[in-house]
Design a protein around this motif. Structure first.
Motif, short mmCIF file in Angstrom:
data_model
loop_
_atom_site.label_atom_id
_atom_site.label_comp_id
_atom_site.label_asym_id
_atom_site.label_seq_id
_atom_site.Cartn_x
_atom_site.Cartn_y
_atom_site.Cartn_z
N CYS A 13 19.91 7.07 -53.14
CA CYS A 13 18.51 8.00 -53.43
C CYS A 13 17.42 7.59 -52.21
O CYS A 13 16.54 8.24 -52.15
CB CYS A 13 17.79 7.79 -54.73
N ARG A 103 16.40 12.23 -56.05
CA ARG A 103 17.18 13.04 -54.97
C ARG A 103 18.24 13.97 -55.78
O ARG A 103 18.89 13.36 -56.71
CB ARG A 103 17.57 12.19 -54.20
N PRO A 104 18.67 15.06 -55.26
CA PRO A 104 19.62 15.73 -55.98
C PRO A 104 20.72 14.91 -55.83
O PRO A 104 21.20 14.32 -54.82
CB PRO A 104 19.68 17.02 -55.09
N GLU A 106 23.94 15.62 -55.68
CA GLU A 106 24.95 16.00 -55.05
C GLU A 106 24.74 15.38 -53.50
O GLU A 106 25.64 14.93 -52.82
CB GLU A 106 24.95 17.48 -54.62
N ASP A 107 23.35 15.24 -53.15
CA ASP A 107 22.84 14.53 -51.56
C ASP A 107 23.33 13.09 -51.93
O ASP A 107 24.06 12.60 -50.90
CB ASP A 107 21.64 14.88 -51.48
N MET A 108 23.12 12.76 -52.92
CA MET A 108 23.50 11.16 -53.19
C MET A 108 24.87 10.78 -53.21
O MET A 108 25.53 9.93 -52.50
CB MET A 108 22.64 10.41 -54.43
N ALA A 110 27.39 12.50 -51.60
CA ALA A 110 27.42 12.76 -50.10
C ALA A 110 27.21 11.51 -49.09
O ALA A 110 27.98 11.39 -48.41
CB ALA A 110 26.78 14.12 -49.64
N ASP A 111 26.07 10.84 -49.75
CA ASP A 111 25.51 9.90 -48.64
C ASP A 111 26.12 8.59 -48.97
O ASP A 111 26.28 7.73 -48.20
CB ASP A 111 23.88 9.83 -48.87
N GLU A 125 32.84 10.80 -57.17
CA GLU A 125 31.76 11.73 -57.69
C GLU A 125 31.80 11.69 -59.16
O GLU A 125 30.66 11.67 -59.53
CB GLU A 125 32.29 13.24 -56.97
N ARG A 150 13.34 14.39 -50.98
CA ARG A 150 14.36 15.08 -50.36
C ARG A 150 14.15 15.28 -48.59
O ARG A 150 14.79 15.62 -48.06
CB ARG A 150 14.35 16.55 -50.84
N SER A 153 13.48 10.12 -44.41
CA SER A 153 13.08 8.87 -44.93
C SER A 153 11.69 8.43 -44.34
O SER A 153 10.95 8.10 -45.22
CB SER A 153 14.09 7.74 -44.56
#
Length: 175
Positions: A13, A103-104, A106-108, A110-111, A125, A150, A153
């Protein structure tokens, strides 16, 4: 700053990245609890999980949080599971300002790198979805504020630094 500012949220996040920027903007110390645990214990996080399991790691994490509360006030990036112990929530809420970096998912997903996260063994996942489902209510209960993280940073850190509650804390108005 007279009290710490605790950043909470899921892995990925942005707690460490945003926290470093935020501490620089506020001119206060930055502390990453995971880094402190590694220094204090002399072992990597994966090694601690392998040796002591989740329960043993959480004891190390709680001790690191207590040490952080005794140190100079600044920005503290916590681990994603800090909220799984009620005593940690109570301590953070009592001693400082707790901000949930939202944070979404899906973004977390992915990162986050799976190779450095022992509690993501197997399907990353699926594991992150399960952890988030178990922790979302805890994050909400622990946080004084929820911040939508979102943006890039540095931009997020700038927005956080301008929030009235953070400004008041940084200016020493919250005691």
């Amino acid at each position: 700053m007279r009290k710490p500012l605790f950043l909470i949220g899921m892995m990925g996040c942005g707690k460490s990245t945003v926290g470093r920027h935020l501490s620089a903007l506020l001119g206060c110390p930055f502390l990453d609890l995971d880094e402190e645990i590694v220094l204090f214990e002399g072992k990597s996080i994966p090694a601690l999980f392998a040796e002591a399991g989740d329960a043993g790691f959480r004891l190390c994490e709680a001790a690191a949080l207590r040490r952080a509360c005794e140190g100079a006030p600044g920005v503290v990036a916590t681990g994603g599971g800090i909220v799984t112990r009620e005593e940690n929530i109570a301590l953070m809420r009592e001693k400082g300002l707790v901000i949930w970096l939202c944070r979404p998912l899906e973004d977390m997903i992915a990162d986050v790198r799976q190779d450095t996260r022992p509690n993501l063994a197997g399907d990353k996942e699926e594991r992150m979805r399960t952890l988030y489902a178990a922790r979302e209510t805890l994050y909400r209960r622990a946080a004084h504020l929820c911040f939508d993280n979102r943006a890039p940073s540095l931009q997020s850190a700038r927005m956080l630094a301008e929030m009235p509650q953070v400004r008041a804390l940084a200016d020493g108005l919250i005691v």
